[in-house]
Design a protein around this motif. Structure first.
Motif, mmCIF file in Angstrom:
data_model
loop_
_atom_site.group_PDB
_atom_site.id
_atom_site.type_symbol
_atom_site.label_atom_id
_atom_site.label_comp_id
_atom_site.label_asym_id
_atom_site.label_seq_id
_atom_site.Cartn_x
_atom_site.Cartn_y
_atom_site.Cartn_z
ATOM 1 N N GLN A 278 0.718 -1.208 0.329
ATOM 2 C CA GLN A 278 -0.026 -0.402 0.321
ATOM 3 C C GLN A 278 1.069 0.788 -0.168
ATOM 4 O O GLN A 278 0.507 2.219 -0.518
ATOM 5 N N ARG A 288 -5.794 7.788 -4.261
ATOM 6 C CA ARG A 288 -7.015 7.014 -2.775
ATOM 7 C C ARG A 288 -7.829 7.428 -1.984
ATOM 8 O O ARG A 288 -8.817 6.768 -2.449
ATOM 9 N N GLU A 292 -11.048 5.551 -2.939
ATOM 10 C CA GLU A 292 -12.504 4.656 -1.616
ATOM 11 C C GLU A 292 -13.564 5.455 -2.128
ATOM 12 O O GLU A 292 -14.803 5.082 -1.670
ATOM 13 N N ASP A 315 -3.801 -5.542 2.682
ATOM 14 C CA ASP A 315 -3.817 -4.641 3.984
ATOM 15 C C ASP A 315 -5.303 -4.774 4.090
ATOM 16 O O ASP A 315 -5.581 -3.902 5.498
ATOM 17 N N ARG A 317 -7.528 -2.646 3.764
ATOM 18 C CA ARG A 317 -8.292 -1.202 2.996
ATOM 19 C C ARG A 317 -10.168 -1.488 3.179
ATOM 20 O O ARG A 317 -10.463 -0.516 3.004
ATOM 21 N N TYR A 318 -10.137 -1.891 1.588
ATOM 22 C CA TYR A 318 -11.310 -2.185 0.536
ATOM 23 C C TYR A 318 -12.666 -2.755 1.550
ATOM 24 O O TYR A 318 -14.014 -3.292 1.533
#
Length: 483
Positions: A278, A288, A292, A315, A317-318
């Motif tokens: 990331q 980014r 998102e 990691d 995130r989504y």
């Protein structure tokens, strides 16, 4: 925690014609798993039914089920039992069935510890488990749960744990490979449905290695005992143990010793490119933030779904964003170290809707075991309402030489009928794409173009929305599949 009721109250019992046998449930003739619509059912013979009723009436089992450590289970009325079976149970449905070779080191260790905890609770109450397989455990997000209720049986005094060999081969030995040798266990378990044999382990643990924690007893002594008793009946071995004074108390002490060993096992995988992806992947803050917003809007527009697949989750995130819009999220990443870190982080956060799995999407889990269907392939288990494929396509198409039509076809087929695909296309001029292309012969990917990608998406459904990120070298798409 409160376990969901296995099925809505008042739901009519299924008829025999409704039942569909689970291909992976046939090794124990005393019970068999069936499916009927949304129900997961277990048929029991006379002996297994008696064992179940004794189990349900015991002091140790209901608290384990109430705590979520054993899957929610109820017995249906006697007339619901299929022909030639004595009783029928209905189980809580697990959100997504996974296999041990898709778990990280910490996941396998936590599953092993739960198995031992359950056995430690069962022994003083006069019960044992007939099996010790890692396949007897599944996950609700980051919570392991024991699913093989049919494995419980009354304990005969002086009887050894029948599941010990399976526990070693599918749980303990893979953990020893990681902790003592630094090896990823996933390929070993994927190659053999019954796990790693003691003689295989013994060849890896010679010289000074033979004295590493857990190896003398559970590898070398176990292997010798197995060879010594190879020609003896199970009854003869039990009689020998009873004559030697083997007791329930010794069995319990052995389980406690294994628990202590498993808790001590640690695996620190070497650093990899993906662990810090990331930070190194080249997104600007504007990219980014825009990404998102797009993903959030796509998930919101789809309405709350049952399952989201986040492919190439890194990691998570989504995956975390998706968990706000779906009942369950499966986060797939190829690097075991990345998945292990994500699992430990999610577990620490108390996030229970995201299940991280280890899988190379260019070589996903195939069907395995007996006739190739005992362990279902990843594609057969998918059927997601939404598939997220963010910063993934270029790694498959350029990094792994998978033709672009194949990539798009695979992503679309992992969704349920009428599902959605949220996908990112990294343009050939993007820095990451150029880095991948630098190691390839010139002109090898003439069809890796944005217009070709968009045509493939249009052939699979309706492109409902698209967004070019501020950097200008990546585009996001929301596709309603099947249109």
């Amino acid at each position: 925690m409160t376990i969901p009721h296995p099925g809505p109250a008042g739901r009519p019992a299924p008829s025999d014609t409704d039942l569909r046998a689970e291909p992976g449930s046939f090794r124990d003739p005393a019970n068999r798993i069936f499916h009927a619509g949304p129900d997961v059912l277990r048929a029991l013979d006379e002996t297994a039914a008696a064992h179940w009723r004794a189990l349900a009436g015991s002091a140790f089992f209901p608290p384990l089920m109430a705590a979520g450590k054993v899957c929610g289970t109820e017995e249906l009325p006697a007339q619901a039992a299929p022909a030639n079976w004595a009783a029928l149970l209905r189980h809580e449905r697990i959100p997504f069935v996974s296999h041990p070779y898709e778990w990280s080191f910490s996941m396998l260790r936590d599953a092993a510890l739960l198995h031992l905890e359950i056995l430690r609770a069962a022994l003083p109450a006069g019960f044992t488990t007939k099996d010790g397989s890692a396949y007897n455990l599944q996950w609700r997000g980051t919570e392991p749960v024991f699913i093989d209720v049919g494995s419980f049986a009354p304990l005969a005094e002086g009887e050894p744990w029948a599941g010990y060999r399976q526990f070693c081969q599918t749980l303990l030995y893979p953990l020893l490979l990681g902790a003592h040798l630094g090896l990823d266990f996933q390929p070993w378990l994927r190659a053999r449905v019954d796990g790693i044999e003691p003689d295989q382990m013994a060849r890896l643990f010679k010289g000074a290695r033979r004295f590493l924690p857990g190896v003398p007893t559970h590898v070398h002594l176990h292997g010798r005992a197995q060879r010594r008793n190879a020609d003896r009946s199970t009854a003869a071995v039990r009689e020998q143990l009873r004559d030697a004074g083997y007791s329930r108390e010794l069995a319990l002490a052995s389980v406690r010793g294994m628990e202590k060993l498993v808790r001590r096992l640690e695996h620190e995988p070497p650093a990899s490119h993906w662990v810090d992806y990331q930070r190194t992947c080249g997104y600007s803050e504007a990219d980014r933030a825009a990404k998102e917003r797009f993903v959030t809007a796509a998930l919101t527009s789809a309405g709350r779904g049952r399952l989201v697949l986040d492919l190439g989750a890194n990691d998570g995130r989504y995956s975390r964003i998706a968990a706000r819009h779906a009942d369950h999220v499966v986060a797939v990443e190829q690097d075991p170290a990345v998945v292990d870190r994500l699992y430990r982080t999610l577990r620490g956060e108390g996030e229970r809707r995201v299940l991280p799995l280890v899988m190379d999407l260019a070589d996903p889990s195939p069907g395995g075991g007996w006739r190739g269907v005992e362990r279902a392939s990843f594609a057969a288990r998918a059927g997601a309402d939404t598939v997220l494929a963010l910063a993934l396509v270029h790694h498959l198409a350029i990094g792994r030489n998978v033709p672009l039509p194949e990539v798009v076809g695979c992503l679309a087929e992992l969704a349920a009928p009428g599902g959605r695909l949220v996908v990112e296309f990294v343009h050939p001029e993007d820095a990451m794409a150029r880095r991948l292309l630098a190691n390839k012969p010139d002109g090898i990917f003439p069809d890796y173009r944005r217009d070709a990608f968009e045509a493939l998406l249009a052939a699979r459904g309706t492109v409902e929305d698209r967004l070019e990120l501020p950097s200008g070298s990546r585009t996001l798409y929301r596709v309603a599949l099947g249109g």
